[in-house]
Design an enzyme around this catalytic site. Structure first.
Site, PDB file in Angstrom:
ATOM      1  CG  HIS A 128      21.157  58.867 -45.772  1.00 53.55           C
ATOM      2  ND1 HIS A 128      20.317  57.776 -45.784  1.00 53.55           N
ATOM      3  CD2 HIS A 128      20.576  59.779 -44.939  1.00 53.55           C
ATOM      4  CE1 HIS A 128      19.271  58.019 -44.996  1.00 53.55           C
ATOM      5  NE2 HIS A 128      19.410  59.224 -44.461  1.00 53.55           N
ATOM      6  CD  GLU A 134      16.242  59.412 -40.455  1.00 58.64           C
ATOM      7  OE1 GLU A 134      17.141  59.980 -41.115  1.00 58.64           O
ATOM      8  OE2 GLU A 134      15.792  58.281 -40.744  1.00 58.64           O
ATOM      9  CG  HIS A 173      20.507  56.379 -41.107  1.00 58.98           C
ATOM     10  ND1 HIS A 173      21.246  57.447 -40.663  1.00 58.98           N
ATOM     11  CD2 HIS A 173      19.466  56.908 -41.790  1.00 58.98           C
ATOM     12  CE1 HIS A 173      20.666  58.576 -41.038  1.00 58.98           C
ATOM     13  NE2 HIS A 173      19.593  58.278 -41.739  1.00 58.98           N
TER      14      HIS A 173
HETATM   15 MN    MN Z   1      18.371  59.797 -42.674  1.00 61.70          MN
END
Ligand code: MN
Ligand code: MN
Length: 427
Positions: A128, A134, A173
């Site tokens: 995704h 993140e 990732h």
């Molecule tokens: Mn993620």
């Protein structure tokens, strides 16, 4: 009335100096008007004023003694500074689960949204990508992560407890649990309203493209595409992969390997500071170049230890890993609120607000402090006072030069418990 009115402070101090017996019921009434004192609380306990015969939730009261019986210095109502991952819905699927604390659940946190996630051995968080950056910290077990760069290079790495990763915006990732028991980790996104349930999923993209377009795009006959997933997989079981080096070789080795390391061994790095009270590890873009928008610090504190009074230019989002703590947050309107924290709780110190953190339990305290910033920045009250002309500090705080010289001249200090450590009431 406001705490920063000096006459109120003097009034309160002189009352604090009086014996409880000297306080008549009439005097107590007047004290209430300027705020609650510790003596007042004790007096209240003695004369039944703090009793609570109505409905109550003893489990919640027991978790937060510093709000239920506040220190006499607390005032007013500030924005919420506590929440817990153990209060929210857990999205459980075959292969693991997710829970999240975003600005929907915890509106004070505008800079960071948090997620905890469990993946069993072999299970995937589906391939995704998303709008937020993140930042992640491994809480348990082992995982394999991949992240793809726009230049065609790929990073494949393994992480275990105490390691972190940083995946930039839009970079696709994956995360996969490894043996023997998968993993659990904390994710922190640099958008307070970011939802982990609204990411761009590989399965979603192929499910929402016309099959003729997919066929042309992949160079695969339409009949060959009949088994594509029709809805989001999100978390799903898979097979535990082989050794990391085999995966790296299989995709093309150094020729396609990313130059940048997207993972960092935070817990095993040398502490930035170690005192008799504990240790501090700081990871930001200066020692981990991938982390361009989130700076993090990992604190370990012994029972009774105090993380000194300080503040930051940006808000501080905390995740409590282990132990028990309390924090008082002081804001510019002279308001202050003290809350208690336990493992899996989230804390927030609003930008600029003064605060400390104290280990109130018998166990070591471990927590993460995260900031939406490329650099960790902190102002130490102690160090500030020590770097001013002595006369200036003396005339503000009415302390003698000898007393001022006792203030530790050390930023990010973790001050050990005085006397016997642990377990006693830190009041
Ligand atoms: Mn993620
Ligand atoms: Mn702080």
């Amino acid at each position: 009335m406001k705490e920063n009115n000096p006459s109120n402070r003097v009034a309160r101090r002189s009352i604090l100096g009086a014996t409880a017996a000297a306080l008549s019921a009439g005097a107590l009434g007047r004290v209430t008007a300027v705020g609650q004192t510790r003596e007042q609380v004790k007096e209240g306990e003695g004369n039944n004023s703090a009793s609570n015969p109505g409905p109550k939730n003893p489990a919640l009261q027991g978790l937060n003694p510093n709000s239920y019986m506040p220190p006499s210095t607390d005032r007013g109502v500030i924005e919420p500074i506590w929440y817990s991952f153990d209060l929210v819905h857990r999205r459980i699927q075959d292969g693991g689960w997710t829970s999240q604390v975003t600005s929907k659940e915890f509106p004070s946190s505008q800079d960071i949204a948090g997620v905890t996630m469990r993946l069993t051995a072999g299970s995937y968080r589906e391939l995704h990508w998303h709008s937020a950056n993140e930042w992640a910290y491994m809480l348990y077990g082992k995982a394999r992560v991949t992240v793809f760069e726009p230049n065609g290079k790929i990073f494949i790495g393994d992480v275990s407890e105490g390691d972190l990763w940083f995946f930039p915006t839009a970079h696709p990732h994956s995360i996969q649990g490894l043996g023997p028991d998968g993993c659990e980790f904390l994710l922190a996104f640099d958008q307070g309203n970011f939802s982990e349930y609204n990411t761009f999923l590989l399965s979603g993209m192929v499910a929402h493209m016309p099959s003729k377009v997919l066929s042309q795009n992949f160079n695969i006959a339409e009949t060959g595409l009949s088994n594509l997933p029709e809805s989001g997989l999100y978390i799903f079981p898979g097979t535990v992969p082989g050794p990391l080096e085999d995966d790296r070789k299989a995709v093309g080795g150094p020729a396609v390997a990313s130059r940048l390391d997207y993972t960092f061994k935070m817990k095993s790095m040398r502490p930035l500071l170690e005192t008799a009270g504990g240790s501090v590890r700081v990871v930001d873009s200066h020692n981990f170049p991938a982390a361009k928008t989130v700076a993090g610090a990992l604190f370990n504190m012994k029972p009774g230890a105090l993380r000194e009074l300080h503040w930051h230019p940006m808000s501080e989002w905390q995740y409590y890993i282990n132990g028990s703590a309390r924090m008082t947050v002081f804001d510019s309107a002279g308001e202050a609120h003290t809350m208690d924290y336990k493992s899996n709780d989230v804390g927030l110190a609003p930008a600029i607000s003064g605060h400390y953190i104290q280990n109130t339990g018998n166990d070591d305290l471990a927590f993460l402090a995260l900031f939406k910033s490329d650099t960790f920045v902190e102002f130490s009250l102690d160090q500030w006072l020590r770097h001013l002309p002595v006369q200036m500090t003396q005339q503000h705080l009415h302390l003698s030069p000898t007393e001022i010289a006792r203030i530790p001249d050390l930023a990010m200090n973790i001050i050990p418990a005085s006397g016997a450590s642990g377990g006693s009431d830190p009041q």
